[in-house]
Design an enzyme around this catalytic site. Structure first.
Site: not given
Ligand code: UT7
Length: 311
Positions: A112, A236, A266
């Protein structure tokens, strides 16, 4: 800058697939929902489809037209992409052929951060004698996405953005640049041959804010500016919360940051040029403005540049 010969952007263009995929569309096929995606990422919809070369050619053609240049006037096409059409040849070769570019062609893969890496490399070529270059950021992350994996599928989109860069005597528009990498973090975001994109979202989030802020501060300082001198930030577009957190730590008001993540998701190497062109077409970027481009991505890599718009 150390060179007597710089570059200015003289044309720009984008290309995105026609197909719009909303959060509700994704919710119909996987366990997710619009509220979660909007709150955690800022994404409302994304464009899906096409090939990296196809989108790059379309964006490149528009940038050439906008600059009033013909393909035979271009010394090289520099294509930032992390989703090449094939391993060999470079996708830039297909773009060269598709547009009829007279000069060379090569790919830059810095995930990216690729567009800002490419911008730095392009200015290096201008400094040593290139007259005009076509710099494109194009990616089709959808092609390496497991559409049953909600942790990645809700984030990605496809697109391309391009600029024509022309040499000028004197410093041109680039006031400063930096590129960085930490390959010991390559496990955080990866895709093996034939596999799907994997990311450790939480860890990337943490690291991303830190590297983005450090790289941006270095670029601003090396440009001889302060944060208050920055008129526009083009970050980005990976997650709205990453951009917001970076703005807070940098002390840049959020309304100075260009956001297109709600519409495109993204798009990796395409995300900074898509945002840059959006700013240009909505009149947010005027001659003389100080613009900070800053990105991070798989590798991990990061890169920032400060431009004084118009040179
Ligand atoms: O281009 C560069 C590369 N990528 C990035 O920069 C991505 C960087 N990271 C992020 O943007 C975030 O970490 C994410 C958007 C990927 C995830 O957000 P988060 O706030 O870190 O969520 P999380 O992974 O801690 O998940 C929170 C909850 C979990 O459930 P529990 O364990 O709290 O019950 C996940 O299972 O949300 C759940 N979850 C979802 N729920 C609905 C994870 N993905 C989803 C989803 N829809 N798509």
């Amino acid at each position: 800058m150390l060179t007597g010969r710089g570059g200015v952007v003289t044309g720009w263009g984008i290309a995105v697939p026609d197909k719009v995929v909303t959060n509700d569309d994704l919710s119909a096929t996987m366990d997710t929902n619009d509220a979660w995606i909007v709150e955690r990422t800022g994404i409302r919809e994304r464009r899906i489809g096409g090939t990296t070369s196809g989108l790059a050619i379309e964006a490149g053609r528009r940038a050439l037209e906008h600059a009033g240049r013909t393909p035979d006037e271009i010394d090289a096409v520099v294509l930032a992409t992390t989703t090449p059409d094939a391993i060999v040849p470079g996708t830039s070769a297909t773009v060269q052929d598709g547009l009829g570019i007279a000069g060379g062609a090569f790919d830059v893969n810095a995930a990216c951060s690729g567009f800002v890496y490419g911008l730095s490399v392009a200015h290096g070529l201008l400094a040593i004698g290139a007259r005009r270059l076509l710099l494109i950021g194009a990616d089709t992350l959808s092609r390496i996405t497991d559409w049953d994996d909600r942790s990645v599928a809700v984030l990605v989109g496809d697109g391309a953005g391009a600029v024509v860069l022309e040499a000028v005597d004197g410093p041109g528009q680039l006031l400063s640049w930096n590129v960085g990498a930490d390959g010991s973090l390559r496990h955080l975001l990866k895709c093996d041959h034939g596999g799907y994109l994997y990311m450790d979202g939480k860890e990337i989030f943490r690291k991303a804010v830190r590297v983005l802020v450090d790289s941006a501060l270095q670029a601003v300082s090396e440009a001889g500016l302060t944060i208050d001198d920055i008129d526009l930030m083009v970050p980005h577009q990976a997650n709205l919360r990453i951009i917001t957190a970076a703005c807070q730590r940098l002390g840049i008001p959020e309304d100075k940051a260009v956001m297109v993540i709600d519409r495109y998701g993204n798009t990796s190497s395409a995300s900074i040029p898509l945002a840059l062109v959006d700013a240009l077409e909505t009149g947010r970027l005027e001659k003389g403005a100080n613009v900070l481009l800053t990105g991070f991505g798989g590798g991990m890599t990061w890169a920032s540049a400060v431009l004084r718009w118009g040179g």
